[in-house]
Design an enzyme around this catalytic site. Sequence first.
Site, PDB file in Angstrom:
ATOM      1  N   ASP A   1      -0.903  -0.685   6.296  1.00  0.00           N
ATOM      2  CA  ASP A   1      -0.969  -0.131   7.632  1.00  0.00           C
ATOM      3  C   ASP A   1      -2.480   0.667   7.950  1.00  0.00           C
ATOM      4  O   ASP A   1      -2.692   0.756   9.170  1.00  0.00           O
ATOM      5  CB  ASP A   1      -0.083   1.041   7.754  1.00  0.00           C
ATOM      6  CG  ASP A   1      -0.545   2.391   7.162  1.00  0.00           C
ATOM      7  OD1 ASP A   1      -1.222   2.337   6.026  1.00  0.00           O
ATOM      8  OD2 ASP A   1      -0.652   3.451   7.854  1.00  0.00           O
TER       9      ASP A   1
ATOM     10  N   ASP B   1      -6.893  -1.612   4.428  1.00  0.00           N
ATOM     11  CA  ASP B   1      -6.041  -2.544   4.190  1.00  0.00           C
ATOM     12  C   ASP B   1      -6.196  -3.975   4.699  1.00  0.00           C
ATOM     13  O   ASP B   1      -5.630  -4.981   4.214  1.00  0.00           O
ATOM     14  CB  ASP B   1      -4.492  -2.295   4.427  1.00  0.00           C
ATOM     15  CG  ASP B   1      -3.992  -0.955   3.611  1.00  0.00           C
ATOM     16  OD1 ASP B   1      -4.491  -0.771   2.591  1.00  0.00           O
ATOM     17  OD2 ASP B   1      -3.188  -0.224   4.276  1.00  0.00           O
TER      18      ASP B   1
ATOM     19  N   ASP C   1       0.914  -1.191   0.065  1.00  0.00           N
ATOM     20  CA  ASP C   1       0.055   0.247   0.057  1.00  0.00           C
ATOM     21  C   ASP C   1       0.804   1.220  -0.090  1.00  0.00           C
ATOM     22  O   ASP C   1       1.919   1.245   0.373  1.00  0.00           O
ATOM     23  CB  ASP C   1      -0.717   0.024   1.122  1.00  0.00           C
ATOM     24  CG  ASP C   1      -1.615   1.400   1.303  1.00  0.00           C
ATOM     25  OD1 ASP C   1      -2.501   1.570   0.528  1.00  0.00           O
ATOM     26  OD2 ASP C   1      -1.637   1.965   2.342  1.00  0.00           O
TER      27      ASP C   1
END
Length: 628
Positions: free
Chosen positions: A521, A525, A328
């Site tokens: 994080d 996610d 991400d």
Amino acid sequence: MTKKQKKMLARILVAAVLMIGLHFVPVSGAARFLLYMIPYLTVGYDILLKAWKGIRNRQVFDECFLMAVATVGAIALALYEQSGDYTEAIAVMLFYQIGELFQSYAVGKSRRNISELMDIRPDYANIETDGTLTRVDPDEVETGSVIVVQPGEKVPIDGIVVEGNSTLNTSALTGESVPRDAKAGDEIISGCINLTGVLKIQTTKEFGESTVSKILDLVENASSRKSRSEEFISRFARIYTPAVCYAALALAFLPPLVRFLALGLSPDFGTWVYRALTFLVISCPCALVISIPLSFFAGIGGASNAGVLVKGSNYLETLSQTKIVVFDKTGTLTRGVFEVIGIHHNQMEEEQLLEYAALAESASSHPISKSIQKAYGKELDRSRVTEIREISGNGVTARVDGHEVAAGNDKLMDHLGISCIPCHSVGTIIHLAIDGRYAGHIVISDVVKPHSAEAIRALKAAGIRKTVMLSGDIRKVAEKVAEELGLDEVYSELLPADKVEKVEELIGTKKEKEKLAFVGDGINDAPVLGRADIGIAMGAMGSDAAIEAADVVLMDDDPLKIAKAIRISRKCLGIVYQNIVFAIGIKLICLALGAVGLANMWLAIFADVGVMVIAVLNAVRALFVKNL
């Protein structure tokens, strides 16, 4: 050494001294037998008791049973042949206990490595009442309470510093030896040790939900998740131990009967029983049963010491097979906080442009507004600002020192009929107009973490085949970050559901034994972390949902730790495979030699205890990960 280990060492030394000393005592018959039983029972009474309990509980086939049968059989054989040689039986038990002591010490060392992490558990929290500090149980502190942490004390609960400056020792959490500064307004996580000044912290979580509690829970439950290698060894031992017991029984009686019935020769039971007992000692699966779980336990302990929490040995095994790493962007490769990276003015000083923008945005709590106020860096006089009006999705207008100020995006400028100068910089552009005239623009961007580029290079050096970034950001911004970091692929403007679909698509393209890791994080996610072969969460600043869904947690949000975690896992698995090949290989050779009479009890001792000690010492290497 523990008290129990010291007691075992004393028993071993006493038995060894007695065994050697009895060689010089000229006795025979029953007196010799009784004297030799003293060192035998001194060193082996607990093994005999465990074997007896196993028989009573119908759990016969374990290493204690094998040791008991082999040594009691050797003593019975010495009595039958009237040789008076009881040394081999004592030696088998003695060296077996030496191996057990090595194993106990190695496990203790691994546990101490993890228990250093357990030292982060706070004993109390300080609450200030009427000018005096009262110690209370951390569980009793409610969210929003203000606690006081004095120099030398552990931070008991997550929170925000409201007063004081200090430095923090975070090594137990992150593996990082350099202290970190803390000041008013900083977020602070439990488990750190306050080194210098007094801090007042407003708690943001209850103790049960704080970082320290979650870490301890992860570590305590790690050993319950077994790897495929451990499960194989457990199944192997359950089948293997009974099989060798029946094979030893057959070796003791079938060849003598064949000699007697088919060939008419003396059955020579003594020789074949001795070979069968040797066979039993050789076949004891201690090296495998002990060293394989110990290798994983040591690997998890070593990783914990380096600030990488692995939730189980199965995840350590999966991590070692990772070939594709998907990231991400925000909060993982970038800091997740906006900063002003450029000010482009039109006939106005940069500082004045920034001042007008900061004042116009002074009533907003939006991250972009906060970043402009932070870049200005001075205290804002809100009395200079009136008539603030926020236009959703566009920006704000306000009157500053009597001037009409507009700060926002292209849409705001179009709405006000002001022609703006396009900006070619990558980032969020905030245009500024004063009294209806264009004054310039400010470029704001999410800043890349200092070690992100190095982390990508380290992953490729570790053999990662493909690095991918998924982002909800616009394409231009995402591609700029990917290019800066050297990523192989980038996908932008993705919703959380789109990220799951993209990860599934990438999983479909990987080779059979390759594994895909996703690093994230945020709370959005969590679905992707759960879908990947192995989910890695940024722990210190990551969301609770992401940490809960992940299989591996990085305690200091440093992406460079990902490559280290992979190297730790591969070292651990390499040690596991070395021990499996070494232990099985040596045992098969010695079993064959024992069956044909070319191995005596001393070689059997090496094949059992010697191999176990070597395997245990090899397993302990998984603890040492600092230079990986």
